[in-house]
Every structure is written in C-alpha cells, then in structure tokens.
Design a protein around this motif. Structure first.
Motif, PDB file in Angstrom:
ATOM      1  N   PHE A 118       0.718  -1.167  -0.116  1.00 10.45           N
ATOM      2  CA  PHE A 118       0.016   0.038  -0.081  1.00 10.45           C
ATOM      3  C   PHE A 118       0.670   1.090  -0.174  1.00 10.45           C
ATOM      4  CE2 PHE A 118      -2.351  -3.352   2.548  1.00 10.45           C
ATOM      5  CZ  PHE A 118      -3.526  -3.383   1.695  1.00 10.45           C
ATOM      6  N   THR A 119       0.641   2.127  -1.072  1.00 14.92           N
ATOM      7  CA  THR A 119       1.161   3.498  -1.045  1.00 14.92           C
ATOM      8  C   THR A 119       0.441   4.569  -0.732  1.00 14.92           C
ATOM      9  OG1 THR A 119       2.748   2.278  -2.592  1.00 14.92           O
ATOM     10  CG2 THR A 119       2.759   4.986  -2.346  1.00 14.92           C
ATOM     11  N   ILE A 120       0.625   5.171   0.594  1.00 11.51           N
ATOM     12  CA  ILE A 120      -0.198   6.237   0.881  1.00 11.51           C
ATOM     13  C   ILE A 120       0.407   7.321   0.802  1.00 11.51           C
ATOM     14  CG2 ILE A 120      -1.034   6.860   3.493  1.00 11.51           C
ATOM     15  CD1 ILE A 120      -0.368   4.054   4.562  1.00 11.51           C
ATOM     16  N   PRO A 121      -0.623   8.313   0.149  1.00  9.16           N
ATOM     17  CA  PRO A 121      -0.065   9.537  -0.252  1.00  9.16           C
ATOM     18  C   PRO A 121       0.069  10.619   0.787  1.00  9.16           C
ATOM     19  CG  PRO A 121      -2.503   9.307  -0.440  1.00  9.16           C
ATOM     20  CD  PRO A 121      -2.009   7.941  -0.065  1.00  9.16           C
ATOM     21  N   ALA A 122       0.805  11.568   0.709  1.00 10.17           N
ATOM     22  CA  ALA A 122       1.150  12.670   1.870  1.00 10.17           C
ATOM     23  C   ALA A 122       0.051  13.532   2.048  1.00 10.17           C
ATOM     24  CB  ALA A 122       2.254  13.380   1.332  1.00 10.17           C
ATOM     25  N   PHE A 123      -0.040  13.777   3.483  1.00  9.07           N
ATOM     26  CA  PHE A 123      -1.038  14.675   3.864  1.00  9.07           C
ATOM     27  C   PHE A 123      -2.426  14.225   3.560  1.00  9.07           C
ATOM     28  CE2 PHE A 123       2.715  17.390   2.325  1.00  9.07           C
ATOM     29  CZ  PHE A 123       2.880  17.604   3.694  1.00  9.07           C
ATOM     30  N   THR A 124      -2.526  12.925   4.114  1.00  9.49           N
ATOM     31  CA  THR A 124      -3.694  12.386   3.758  1.00  9.49           C
ATOM     32  C   THR A 124      -4.189  11.500   5.137  1.00  9.49           C
ATOM     33  OG1 THR A 124      -3.736  12.440   1.453  1.00  9.49           O
ATOM     34  CG2 THR A 124      -5.381  10.607   2.230  1.00  9.49           C
ATOM     35  N   GLN A 125      -5.337  11.476   5.600  1.00 13.20           N
ATOM     36  CA  GLN A 125      -5.551  10.744   6.707  1.00 13.20           C
ATOM     37  C   GLN A 125      -6.264   9.272   6.143  1.00 13.20           C
ATOM     38  OE1 GLN A 125      -5.175  11.329  10.182  1.00 13.20           O
ATOM     39  NE2 GLN A 125      -5.728   9.404  10.683  1.00 13.20           N
ATOM     40  N   SER A 126      -5.348   8.344   6.431  1.00 13.67           N
ATOM     41  CA  SER A 126      -5.950   7.053   5.812  1.00 13.67           C
ATOM     42  C   SER A 126      -6.453   6.184   7.114  1.00 13.67           C
ATOM     43  CB  SER A 126      -4.919   6.215   5.074  1.00 13.67           C
ATOM     44  OG  SER A 126      -3.514   5.831   5.791  1.00 13.67           O
ATOM     45  N   ASN A 127      -7.375   5.364   6.970  1.00 12.22           N
ATOM     46  CA  ASN A 127      -8.097   4.502   7.932  1.00 12.22           C
ATOM     47  C   ASN A 127      -8.615   3.155   6.993  1.00 12.22           C
ATOM     48  OD1 ASN A 127     -11.096   4.560  10.046  1.00 12.22           O
ATOM     49  ND2 ASN A 127      -9.103   3.302   9.996  1.00 12.22           N
ATOM     50  N   TYR A 128      -8.242   2.180   7.552  1.00 11.52           N
ATOM     51  CA  TYR A 128      -8.543   0.685   7.221  1.00 11.52           C
ATOM     52  C   TYR A 128      -8.982  -0.087   8.447  1.00 11.52           C
ATOM     53  CZ  TYR A 128      -6.471   0.756   2.700  1.00 11.52           C
ATOM     54  OH  TYR A 128      -6.124   1.239   1.275  1.00 11.52           O
ATOM     55  N   LEU A 129     -10.179  -0.731   8.239  1.00  9.59           N
ATOM     56  CA  LEU A 129     -10.885  -1.502   9.375  1.00  9.59           C
ATOM     57  C   LEU A 129     -10.661  -2.924   8.517  1.00  9.59           C
ATOM     58  CD1 LEU A 129     -12.123  -2.508  11.998  1.00  9.59           C
ATOM     59  CD2 LEU A 129     -14.358  -2.099  10.900  1.00  9.59           C
ATOM     60  N   SER A 130     -10.014  -3.980   9.169  1.00  9.60           N
ATOM     61  CA  SER A 130      -9.886  -5.328   8.426  1.00  9.60           C
ATOM     62  C   SER A 130     -10.160  -6.455   9.615  1.00  9.60           C
ATOM     63  CB  SER A 130      -8.513  -5.760   7.866  1.00  9.60           C
ATOM     64  OG  SER A 130      -8.186  -4.545   6.846  1.00  9.60           O
ATOM     65  N   ILE A 131     -11.167  -7.381   9.004  1.00  9.15           N
ATOM     66  CA  ILE A 131     -11.394  -8.337  10.225  1.00  9.15           C
ATOM     67  C   ILE A 131     -10.913  -9.638   9.521  1.00  9.15           C
ATOM     68  CG2 ILE A 131     -13.598  -9.653  11.354  1.00  9.15           C
ATOM     69  CD1 ILE A 131     -15.031  -7.033  11.006  1.00  9.15           C
ATOM     70  N   ILE A 132     -10.062 -10.073  10.264  1.00 14.25           N
ATOM     71  CA  ILE A 132      -8.851 -11.398   9.268  1.00 14.25           C
ATOM     72  C   ILE A 132      -9.790 -12.472  10.083  1.00 14.25           C
ATOM     73  CG2 ILE A 132      -6.994 -12.428   9.158  1.00 14.25           C
ATOM     74  CD1 ILE A 132      -6.002  -9.314   9.202  1.00 14.25           C
ATOM     75  N   LEU A 133     -10.191 -13.341   9.597  1.00 16.48           N
ATOM     76  CA  LEU A 133     -10.711 -14.787  10.003  1.00 16.48           C
ATOM     77  C   LEU A 133      -9.977 -16.104   9.271  1.00 16.48           C
ATOM     78  CD1 LEU A 133     -14.471 -13.790   9.215  1.00 16.48           C
ATOM     79  CD2 LEU A 133     -13.216 -13.459  11.535  1.00 16.48           C
ATOM     80  N   SER A 134      -9.620 -16.834  10.201  1.00 15.06           N
ATOM     81  CA  SER A 134      -9.080 -18.234   9.910  1.00 15.06           C
ATOM     82  C   SER A 134     -10.355 -18.836   9.115  1.00 15.06           C
ATOM     83  CB  SER A 134      -8.714 -18.933  10.947  1.00 15.06           C
ATOM     84  OG  SER A 134      -9.766 -19.402  11.832  1.00 15.06           O
ATOM     85  N   LYS A 135      -9.817 -19.763   8.214  1.00 18.00           N
ATOM     86  CA  LYS A 135     -11.013 -20.568   7.270  1.00 18.00           C
ATOM     87  C   LYS A 135     -11.875 -21.202   8.323  1.00 18.00           C
ATOM     88  CE  LYS A 135      -9.806 -23.935   4.713  1.00 18.00           C
ATOM     89  NZ  LYS A 135      -9.245 -24.757   3.334  1.00 18.00           N
ATOM     90  N   GLU A 136     -11.492 -21.560   9.384  1.00 19.36           N
ATOM     91  CA  GLU A 136     -12.292 -22.404  10.315  1.00 19.36           C
ATOM     92  C   GLU A 136     -13.210 -21.582  11.021  1.00 19.36           C
ATOM     93  OE1 GLU A 136     -11.904 -24.918  14.409  1.00 19.36           O
ATOM     94  OE2 GLU A 136     -10.491 -25.554  12.598  1.00 19.36           O
ATOM     95  N   PHE A 137     -12.823 -20.354  11.243  1.00 18.33           N
ATOM     96  CA  PHE A 137     -13.566 -19.365  12.135  1.00 18.33           C
ATOM     97  C   PHE A 137     -14.795 -18.989  10.988  1.00 18.33           C
ATOM     98  CE2 PHE A 137     -15.008 -15.517  14.303  1.00 18.33           C
ATOM     99  CZ  PHE A 137     -14.603 -15.778  15.431  1.00 18.33           C
ATOM    100  N   TYR A 138     -14.306 -18.824   9.916  1.00 22.37           N
ATOM    101  CA  TYR A 138     -15.416 -18.402   8.987  1.00 22.37           C
ATOM    102  C   TYR A 138     -16.436 -19.325   8.597  1.00 22.37           C
ATOM    103  CZ  TYR A 138     -17.276 -16.414   4.618  1.00 22.37           C
ATOM    104  OH  TYR A 138     -18.063 -15.743   3.511  1.00 22.37           O
ATOM    105  N   TYR A 139     -15.963 -20.647   8.634  1.00 23.00           N
ATOM    106  CA  TYR A 139     -16.934 -21.736   8.277  1.00 23.00           C
ATOM    107  C   TYR A 139     -18.209 -21.722   9.383  1.00 23.00           C
ATOM    108  CZ  TYR A 139     -13.816 -24.204   5.181  1.00 23.00           C
ATOM    109  OH  TYR A 139     -13.050 -24.679   4.073  1.00 23.00           O
ATOM    110  N   ASN A 140     -17.331 -21.405  10.709  1.00 22.18           N
ATOM    111  CA  ASN A 140     -18.340 -21.509  11.862  1.00 22.18           C
ATOM    112  C   ASN A 140     -19.320 -20.271  11.778  1.00 22.18           C
ATOM    113  OD1 ASN A 140     -17.887 -23.595  14.341  1.00 22.18           O
ATOM    114  ND2 ASN A 140     -15.924 -23.209  13.301  1.00 22.18           N
ATOM    115  N   ILE A 141     -19.040 -19.000  11.367  1.00 24.24           N
ATOM    116  CA  ILE A 141     -19.824 -17.877  11.415  1.00 24.24           C
ATOM    117  C   ILE A 141     -20.788 -18.107  10.313  1.00 24.24           C
ATOM    118  CG2 ILE A 141     -18.384 -16.526  12.820  1.00 24.24           C
ATOM    119  CD1 ILE A 141     -17.894 -14.923  10.149  1.00 24.24           C
ATOM    120  N   ILE A 142     -20.532 -18.940   9.326  1.00 25.83           N
ATOM    121  CA  ILE A 142     -21.603 -19.104   8.291  1.00 25.83           C
ATOM    122  C   ILE A 142     -22.247 -20.333   8.169  1.00 25.83           C
ATOM    123  CG2 ILE A 142     -20.602 -17.310   6.636  1.00 25.83           C
ATOM    124  CD1 ILE A 142     -19.775 -19.630   4.860  1.00 25.83           C
TER     125      ILE A 142
END
Length: 343
Positions: A118-142
């Motif tokens: 990821f190349t983040i430009p100058a003078f820019t407020q960047s924000n990411y929200l990432s929810i990272i699930l193992s395959k087994e965790f994902y299997y369980n919630i669906i």
C-alpha cells in the motif's frame, strides 16, 4: 496464523500478531494498541482485537510524505475489508485489485498467503478496518452454508485467492452503523467476545446483502455520475443535522435532481430523505445509549427544531417513542453491569 505490517523507508514494524487458526468460542479476546509518532507530525494508531482464529485491525495513518506499507498473512484467511480513505495505491499478490482505493467502500476476499503493498499519499488521513478470519472461524460463522456464495466457496475449497465481488462497493447505512459499534465497543471480558462476534456476524449479513442486491441493468450508472453520488452521500454523512435541500444537493454535486434521486436509490438502496432520517435516528440511538442525553438534547443534536417532530420520527423508525427507548436502555445497562459484576 502470522499477521504483520511493516512501514518501509525506514523499515518500521507496525503490526506483528500470531494466533492459532482454530475456532474456540470460549477463547479470550484481548486488545492491544499501537501508537507511533515522530517530529514531522506523522502518526500511526492501530487498535487490535485478537483471539484464536480472529484478528480485528483498525488502523489510522498520516504522513507528511508518501509512504509504503507491506502487509502479510501467512495462512489461509477470509478478510472482511472496510476502506475509509481514497487514493491509496494498492497491489495485492494473487488478487487483481483496483489500483486506487475509494473512500467508504467494502469487500470480502479469501487468500492463501496474502501479501499486499500500500502506497499512502502525503497529507492524507488513511483508515482501514480489516476483520481477518481463519478459514475454520469463517466456516463457523456462516455454518458452512456455501449456497450464500457458491463461486467464492469453490475458490476457498480450491485454495484460489479471490474477491467475493469484483469491485469494492459503497458502505450502506447498516454497514456504517455496525462498524461504528465495533469501533466504539467498551465492553470487557467475556461480554466483549460475545458482542464482537455477534457484530461480525451482523456485519457479514449486511455485506452479503449489499453485494448481492445489485442494481438492475436498467439502473446502471456511469463512473462519473457514480462518483457524484458518492460525493452526495459524503455531504450527508458529514453533516446530517443541517442537510441541504434536494435542489441544493443537486447543485453541490453538479448532477440534476432526477439523476440524483434515481441514482441514489439505485446505489444505496434508499432515498435521500430516508437516508438522512436513518443517519439522524442512528445518532439519536447512540446518544441515548452512550451519553444518556435527554429527548430535547437528542432532538437538537440530530437536527430537529421541534421535539415533537423528532419523537414522531423516532417512533416511526424504531416502533416506540424515545422516552420508552431510554427506559429500556437504562434497564439493559443496569442488567449488564450486574451481570459483569457477578462474573
């Protein structure tokens, strides 16, 4: 599963997390916070919620010159990704991604040994929200219900990295609200784990609904108009207390009223007026839950000059009056305090 993010030039570790990839519903949810600042007012803040099979990362970055960040996950994972900033240049191994990020958009992807730059430009407020699930965790919630997304499911089973949908889609009001609830969660201990997992499931439902509820072929919108509609939505998001009239909003984004009304409904699944009401009602709910505002205070802070109009809108939206909602909220808060003290 190992997750790490590194800022290049100079090389600075930002995130370094290692978890198991199994699903243990009774595992403890821990929190860590990263704060990095320098004399040039450059800043990185990152909040992490961590348990077996799950890592939630909420990161904000601001730089005075363009910076590159390498992000890696060394195992199979499903990532629910929410982007709050534009113009971050992105390259992901094994995945064909849009070159530049778009503000307030989301997607879901599966990857086996993820690596992104990821190349983040100058003078820019960047924000990411990432929810990272193992395959087994994902299997369980669906509940392994692959019919929800058959093609995506086949790619997971074949260990083929892919997005659930080709393009990142704009946030819906429901997605905005649930991500806000996750970011502002102050619960502790076992309650926090239960709450966060329930919100992840709710968020997944809203993502799947947004992805599969696409406009019909007669409602397709060109890129220029789409960007104008995103700008209209941003104007409403930024100040839903003092919203412009429909003609004023049309002039602000240089799009005629007919295209604004029809395009807004096609893109976001609601009318401009209904979207404003939704933003106001969600803010009112937050005020009652977190700050214990009076009905008059909530009405004023949500952009209503007349308390009776606010009360009528609240009852129409939620099915009961704000006074009744406040009483129920106080009872629930009292019960939760007692529950946490008991445990």
């Amino acid at each position: 599963m190992k997750i790490k993010a590194t800022l290049l030039t100079p090389e600075t570790p930002i995130i370094k997390i290692q978890i198991g990839d199994k699903y243990y519903p009774k595992s403890i949810l821990t929190e860590e916070n990263i704060n990095i600042e320098n004399k040039d007012s450059e800043k990185i803040t990152s909040r992490h919620l961590i348990t077996e099979g799950l890592v939630l990362i909420d990161t904000q970055m601001y730089y005075s010159s363009a910076k590159t960040v390498i992000f890696e996950i060394d195992e199979e994972s499903v990532v629910m990704n929410f982007i709050y900033s534009s113009n971050v240049e992105t390259h992901i191994d094994q995945l064909e991604s849009e070159r530049y990020s778009k503000e307030n958009t989301h997607n879901i992807f599966y990857t086996n040994n993820f690596k992104a730059t990821f190349t983040i430009p100058a003078f820019t407020q960047s924000n990411y929200l990432s929810i990272i699930l193992s395959k087994e965790f994902y299997y369980n919630i669906i509940n392994e219900d692959w019919q929800l997304h058959e093609k995506f499911s086949r790619n997971i089973l074949n260990k083929q990295s892919s997005y659930l949908t080709l393009k990142y889609l704009p946030f819906t009001p429901a997605i905005q609200w649930v991500t806000h609830e996750i970011k502002s969660c102050t619960r502790k201990g076992a309650l926090k784990r239960i709450y966060i997992e329930s919100k992840i499931k709710e968020l997944l439902i809203h993502q799947l609904e947004a992805i599969f509820a696409k406009p019909s072929t007669t409602e397709k919108i060109d890129e220029e108009d789409y960007n104008k509609l995103l700008e209209a939505k941003k104007i409403l998001d930024n100040d839903y207390r003092n919203t412009p009239t429909l003609p004023e909003l049309s002039r602000l984004i240089s799009l005629n009223e007919f295209k604004l009304k029809k395009g807004f409904k096609a893109c976001f699944g609601t009318t401009v007026r209904s979207y404003i009401i939704k933003l106001r009602m969600e803010h009112a709910k937050e005020l009652f839950q977190n700050k214990k505002a009076t009905v008059s205070e909530a009405a004023y802070k949500c952009g209503y000059k007349d308390v009776s109009h606010f009360s009528a809108a609240f009852k129409s939206y939620y099915g009961f009056s704000p006074q009744k909602f406040k009483i129920n909220t106080d009872i629930i808060q009292f019960w939760l305090i007692g529950f946490s003290l008991f445990w």
